[in-house]
Design a protein around this motif. Structure first.
Motif, PDB file in Angstrom:
ATOM      1  N   HIS A 255       0.700  -1.303   0.038  1.00  0.00           N
ATOM      2  CA  HIS A 255      -0.012  -0.186   0.095  1.00  0.00           C
ATOM      3  C   HIS A 255       1.016   1.259   0.004  1.00  0.00           C
ATOM      4  O   HIS A 255       0.855   1.867   0.791  1.00  0.00           O
ATOM      5  CB  HIS A 255      -1.063   0.095   1.335  1.00  0.00           C
ATOM      6  CG  HIS A 255      -1.981  -1.169   1.083  1.00  0.00           C
ATOM      7  ND1 HIS A 255      -3.036  -1.261   0.276  1.00  0.00           N
ATOM      8  CD2 HIS A 255      -2.089  -2.344   1.747  1.00  0.00           C
ATOM      9  CE1 HIS A 255      -3.660  -2.247   0.388  1.00  0.00           C
ATOM     10  NE2 HIS A 255      -2.938  -3.084   1.409  1.00  0.00           N
ATOM     11  N   LEU A 256       1.557   1.421  -0.942  1.00  0.00           N
ATOM     12  CA  LEU A 256       2.584   2.453  -1.180  1.00  0.00           C
ATOM     13  C   LEU A 256       1.852   3.753  -1.920  1.00  0.00           C
ATOM     14  O   LEU A 256       1.231   3.505  -2.971  1.00  0.00           O
ATOM     15  CB  LEU A 256       3.744   1.998  -2.258  1.00  0.00           C
ATOM     16  CG  LEU A 256       4.742   3.273  -2.239  1.00  0.00           C
ATOM     17  CD1 LEU A 256       5.678   3.202  -0.986  1.00  0.00           C
ATOM     18  CD2 LEU A 256       5.811   2.803  -3.195  1.00  0.00           C
ATOM     19  N   ASN A 257       2.135   4.902  -1.389  1.00  0.00           N
ATOM     20  CA  ASN A 257       1.309   5.969  -1.833  1.00  0.00           C
ATOM     21  C   ASN A 257       2.583   7.268  -1.814  1.00  0.00           C
ATOM     22  O   ASN A 257       2.994   7.313  -0.895  1.00  0.00           O
ATOM     23  CB  ASN A 257       0.291   6.728  -0.997  1.00  0.00           C
ATOM     24  CG  ASN A 257      -0.974   5.660  -1.023  1.00  0.00           C
ATOM     25  OD1 ASN A 257      -1.815   5.786  -2.003  1.00  0.00           O
ATOM     26  ND2 ASN A 257      -1.041   4.711  -0.040  1.00  0.00           N
TER      27      ASN A 257
ATOM     28  N   VAL B 156      12.301  13.352   0.913  1.00  0.00           N
ATOM     29  CA  VAL B 156      12.815  12.273   1.432  1.00  0.00           C
ATOM     30  C   VAL B 156      11.633  11.094   1.615  1.00  0.00           C
ATOM     31  O   VAL B 156      10.874  11.642   2.584  1.00  0.00           O
ATOM     32  CB  VAL B 156      13.863  12.271   2.142  1.00  0.00           C
ATOM     33  CG1 VAL B 156      14.570  10.597   2.497  1.00  0.00           C
ATOM     34  CG2 VAL B 156      14.756  13.204   1.992  1.00  0.00           C
ATOM     35  N   ILE B 157      11.493  10.006   1.062  1.00  0.00           N
ATOM     36  CA  ILE B 157      10.769   8.985   1.479  1.00  0.00           C
ATOM     37  C   ILE B 157      11.323   7.901   2.237  1.00  0.00           C
ATOM     38  O   ILE B 157      12.617   7.429   1.834  1.00  0.00           O
ATOM     39  CB  ILE B 157       9.907   8.320   0.504  1.00  0.00           C
ATOM     40  CG1 ILE B 157       8.642   9.350  -0.129  1.00  0.00           C
ATOM     41  CG2 ILE B 157       9.231   6.993   0.853  1.00  0.00           C
ATOM     42  CD1 ILE B 157       8.168   8.939  -1.329  1.00  0.00           C
ATOM     43  N   VAL B 158      11.296   7.626   3.476  1.00  0.00           N
ATOM     44  CA  VAL B 158      11.977   6.422   4.268  1.00  0.00           C
ATOM     45  C   VAL B 158      10.979   5.349   4.208  1.00  0.00           C
ATOM     46  O   VAL B 158       9.775   5.290   4.622  1.00  0.00           O
ATOM     47  CB  VAL B 158      12.000   7.066   5.683  1.00  0.00           C
ATOM     48  CG1 VAL B 158      12.979   5.705   6.425  1.00  0.00           C
ATOM     49  CG2 VAL B 158      13.127   7.940   5.625  1.00  0.00           C
ATOM     50  N   MET B 159      11.515   4.318   3.705  1.00  0.00           N
ATOM     51  CA  MET B 159      10.712   2.819   3.741  1.00  0.00           C
ATOM     52  C   MET B 159      11.457   1.876   4.637  1.00  0.00           C
ATOM     53  O   MET B 159      12.657   1.758   4.853  1.00  0.00           O
ATOM     54  CB  MET B 159      10.839   2.228   2.235  1.00  0.00           C
ATOM     55  CG  MET B 159      10.028   3.124   1.096  1.00  0.00           C
ATOM     56  SD  MET B 159       9.947   2.507  -0.379  1.00  0.00           S
ATOM     57  CE  MET B 159       8.561   1.023   0.190  1.00  0.00           C
ATOM     58  N   TYR B 160      10.083   0.946   5.137  1.00  0.00           N
ATOM     59  CA  TYR B 160      10.675  -0.052   5.792  1.00  0.00           C
ATOM     60  C   TYR B 160       9.567  -1.249   5.897  1.00  0.00           C
ATOM     61  O   TYR B 160       8.607  -0.891   5.919  1.00  0.00           O
ATOM     62  CB  TYR B 160      10.587   0.329   7.144  1.00  0.00           C
ATOM     63  CG  TYR B 160      11.174  -0.670   8.210  1.00  0.00           C
ATOM     64  CD1 TYR B 160      12.526  -0.862   8.331  1.00  0.00           C
ATOM     65  CD2 TYR B 160      10.175  -1.433   9.359  1.00  0.00           C
ATOM     66  CE1 TYR B 160      12.892  -2.110   9.192  1.00  0.00           C
ATOM     67  CE2 TYR B 160      10.728  -2.567   9.884  1.00  0.00           C
ATOM     68  CZ  TYR B 160      12.126  -2.807  10.105  1.00  0.00           C
ATOM     69  OH  TYR B 160      12.571  -3.752  11.083  1.00  0.00           O
ATOM     70  N   THR B 161      10.044  -2.444   5.458  1.00  0.00           N
ATOM     71  CA  THR B 161       9.231  -3.507   5.025  1.00  0.00           C
ATOM     72  C   THR B 161       8.081  -3.266   4.064  1.00  0.00           C
ATOM     73  O   THR B 161       6.860  -3.576   4.383  1.00  0.00           O
ATOM     74  CB  THR B 161       8.919  -4.124   6.496  1.00  0.00           C
ATOM     75  OG1 THR B 161       7.955  -3.092   7.088  1.00  0.00           O
ATOM     76  CG2 THR B 161       9.999  -4.610   7.479  1.00  0.00           C
ATOM     77  N   GLY B 162       8.373  -2.557   3.005  1.00  0.00           N
ATOM     78  CA  GLY B 162       7.364  -2.339   1.894  1.00  0.00           C
ATOM     79  C   GLY B 162       6.507  -0.961   2.344  1.00  0.00           C
ATOM     80  O   GLY B 162       5.560  -0.821   1.463  1.00  0.00           O
ATOM     81  N   HIS B 163       6.683  -0.422   3.420  1.00  0.00           N
ATOM     82  CA  HIS B 163       5.923   0.594   3.760  1.00  0.00           C
ATOM     83  C   HIS B 163       6.558   2.028   3.769  1.00  0.00           C
ATOM     84  O   HIS B 163       7.857   1.879   4.253  1.00  0.00           O
ATOM     85  CB  HIS B 163       5.327   0.545   5.268  1.00  0.00           C
ATOM     86  CG  HIS B 163       4.350  -0.346   5.647  1.00  0.00           C
ATOM     87  ND1 HIS B 163       4.702  -1.704   5.995  1.00  0.00           N
ATOM     88  CD2 HIS B 163       2.887  -0.593   5.274  1.00  0.00           C
ATOM     89  CE1 HIS B 163       3.596  -2.497   6.106  1.00  0.00           C
ATOM     90  NE2 HIS B 163       2.660  -1.732   5.826  1.00  0.00           N
ATOM     91  N   ILE B 164       5.778   3.279   3.764  1.00  0.00           N
ATOM     92  CA  ILE B 164       6.526   4.360   4.049  1.00  0.00           C
ATOM     93  C   ILE B 164       6.445   4.551   5.365  1.00  0.00           C
ATOM     94  O   ILE B 164       5.182   4.898   5.704  1.00  0.00           O
ATOM     95  CB  ILE B 164       5.824   5.540   3.132  1.00  0.00           C
ATOM     96  CG1 ILE B 164       6.349   5.448   1.530  1.00  0.00           C
ATOM     97  CG2 ILE B 164       6.493   6.901   3.651  1.00  0.00           C
ATOM     98  CD1 ILE B 164       5.762   6.563   0.629  1.00  0.00           C
ATOM     99  N   VAL B 165       7.458   4.963   6.186  1.00  0.00           N
ATOM    100  CA  VAL B 165       7.376   5.249   7.432  1.00  0.00           C
ATOM    101  C   VAL B 165       7.468   6.775   7.804  1.00  0.00           C
ATOM    102  O   VAL B 165       7.061   6.987   8.850  1.00  0.00           O
ATOM    103  CB  VAL B 165       8.142   4.475   8.383  1.00  0.00           C
ATOM    104  CG1 VAL B 165       7.980   2.923   8.341  1.00  0.00           C
ATOM    105  CG2 VAL B 165       9.856   4.770   8.134  1.00  0.00           C
TER     106      VAL B 165
ATOM    107  N   ARG C   7       4.499  17.067   6.773  1.00  0.00           N
ATOM    108  CA  ARG C   7       5.321  15.863   6.799  1.00  0.00           C
ATOM    109  C   ARG C   7       4.312  14.889   7.190  1.00  0.00           C
ATOM    110  O   ARG C   7       3.341  14.962   7.871  1.00  0.00           O
ATOM    111  CB  ARG C   7       6.416  16.168   7.383  1.00  0.00           C
ATOM    112  CG  ARG C   7       6.565  16.076   9.020  1.00  0.00           C
ATOM    113  CD  ARG C   7       7.629  16.751   9.631  1.00  0.00           C
ATOM    114  NE  ARG C   7       8.722  15.719   9.453  1.00  0.00           N
ATOM    115  CZ  ARG C   7       9.898  15.906   9.966  1.00  0.00           C
ATOM    116  NH1 ARG C   7      10.192  17.168  10.495  1.00  0.00           N
ATOM    117  NH2 ARG C   7      10.863  15.001  10.064  1.00  0.00           N
ATOM    118  N   LEU C   8       4.729  13.461   6.705  1.00  0.00           N
ATOM    119  CA  LEU C   8       3.897  12.548   7.042  1.00  0.00           C
ATOM    120  C   LEU C   8       4.521  11.338   7.697  1.00  0.00           C
ATOM    121  O   LEU C   8       5.869  11.080   7.459  1.00  0.00           O
ATOM    122  CB  LEU C   8       3.489  11.610   5.721  1.00  0.00           C
ATOM    123  CG  LEU C   8       2.739  12.299   4.568  1.00  0.00           C
ATOM    124  CD1 LEU C   8       2.454  11.677   3.568  1.00  0.00           C
ATOM    125  CD2 LEU C   8       1.195  12.805   5.341  1.00  0.00           C
ATOM    126  N   VAL C   9       4.075  10.845   8.796  1.00  0.00           N
ATOM    127  CA  VAL C   9       4.764   9.850   9.771  1.00  0.00           C
ATOM    128  C   VAL C   9       3.815   8.547  10.030  1.00  0.00           C
ATOM    129  O   VAL C   9       2.521   8.852  10.246  1.00  0.00           O
ATOM    130  CB  VAL C   9       5.173  10.329  11.142  1.00  0.00           C
ATOM    131  CG1 VAL C   9       6.025   9.556  11.935  1.00  0.00           C
ATOM    132  CG2 VAL C   9       6.206  11.836  10.912  1.00  0.00           C
TER     133      VAL C   9
END
Length: 330
Positions: free
Chosen positions: A29-31, A229-238, A316-318
């Motif tokens: 579910h990447l956006n 910057v987008i930070v990803m972890y296990t297929g998600h944006i965190v 920003r998104l978290v």
């Protein structure tokens, strides 16, 4: 940077791989949105889904074992997930180009470098053989290859790693794409060549207005090149934020861990900080937040339910329960 119109919108993208051990949810579910002229960095450890998301954009996921199972990839409003292979052939290398991590495996070893660049021009821009070769030499000169008239007639094995990477960049930019995806393009290069490649991508972004998606695990490179910057972890944006804000005040515990792990030059010999634990097995579906087994701040709620993506007052998104709660209380 003022936001221009979106050129690319990734909406709820899901990519899965079927393995003997089970299903791997590589992108979950990447956006995100890429604007015209923007330089977007995607960072994270190996296996976080960075490269798979870009291969999905190019419709290059090997099927089997992988496939896009949901979502949209809107390029100027057109959903590339539904595009035919014929339509994608017109877009790939022409409107959306990609620089791959290892040029030696991406270049054809038995075709001269200049001819490989010229082929793209002939295919997408309908140039004649002689005209395409002349343009290929010009592109090799533009990316800083010395004696391009001679080098155009050399094979990939006759060039250094830095020169091969420049050939890849020349090929990717030959048709003046609207989007350039750079997947770890400086990993195998020494720091001097790395700096030259980054300068080159920056110059081309400024001169051609090309939007850049820069995939890397190197936060130092991101700080030099990117706007967002987008930070990803296990297929998600965190976490997603403008580069300056992310480095000055990281919000997600994973982002803080990545930044704290960067070596610093100081008089004292301080040990490097590490993020405890390991990235989960790709086949393992963790209940709750996927970072909770490694997070020093994890609560029972973090282990039971996956946190929503929360938009903070500054935009920003978290993806973290701490900020979701604060938002509810505000």
């Amino acid at each position: 940077m003022s936001q221009s119109e979106p050129i690319l919108e990734i909406k709820d993208l899901c990519v899965e791989f079927q393995t003997v051990e089970g299903t791997v949810h590589a992108v979950d579910h990447l956006n995100y949105t890429l604007h015209k002229g923007e330089k977007l960095g995607i960072v994270g450890e190996s296996g976080s889904g960075k490269s798979v998301s870009s291969l999905g954009m190019m419709q290059l996921i090997p099927n089997p074992p992988g496939r896009i199972t949901g979502g949209e990839i809107l390029y100027h409003g057109k959903d590339l997930v539904k595009a035919s292979e014929k339509e994608m052939q017109k877009i790939r290398g022409n409107e959306i180009s990609m620089i791959f991590q290892e040029p030696m495996t991406s270049l054809n070893p038995i075709i001269k470098c200049g001819k490989q660049i010229a082929e793209s021009l002939r295919l997408h821009r309908g140039m004649k053989k002689k005209e395409a070769m002349e343009e290929a030499v010009q592109m090799m000169h533009a990316v800083g290859i010395a004696n391009p008239e001679v080098r155009a007639h050399e094979y990939p094995h006759q060039m250094s790693g830095g020169m091969r990477q420049r050939v890849m960049i020349a090929m990717a930019l030959a048709c003046q794409p609207q989007i350039l995806i750079a997947d770890e393009p400086t990993t195998a290069l020494d720091v001097t060549i790395q700096a030259q490649i980054l300068d080159l991508i920056r110059e081309l972004n400024e001169s051609m207005g090309t939007s850049v998606v820069f995939i890397t695990h190197d936060l130092g490179v991101v700080s030099e090149l990117c706007d967002t910057v987008i930070v990803m972890y296990t297929g998600h944006i965190v976490e997603q934020a403008p580069v300056k804000e992310l480095f000055e005040n990281p919000k997600h515990p994973y982002t803080r861990g990545l930044l704290n792990a960067i070596p610093r030059i100081t008089k004292e010999r301080n040990p490097l900080e590490t993020i405890e634990g390991m990235v989960p097995n790709p086949n393992e579906r963790i209940e709750g937040c996927s970072f909770s087994p490694r997070c020093p701040y994890a609560t029972d709620q973090c282990r039971k339910a996956e946190p929503p993506m929360t938009e903070l007052p500054d935009g920003r998104l978290v993806r973290c329960w701490q900020y979701a709660k604060e938002n509810e209380e505000a």
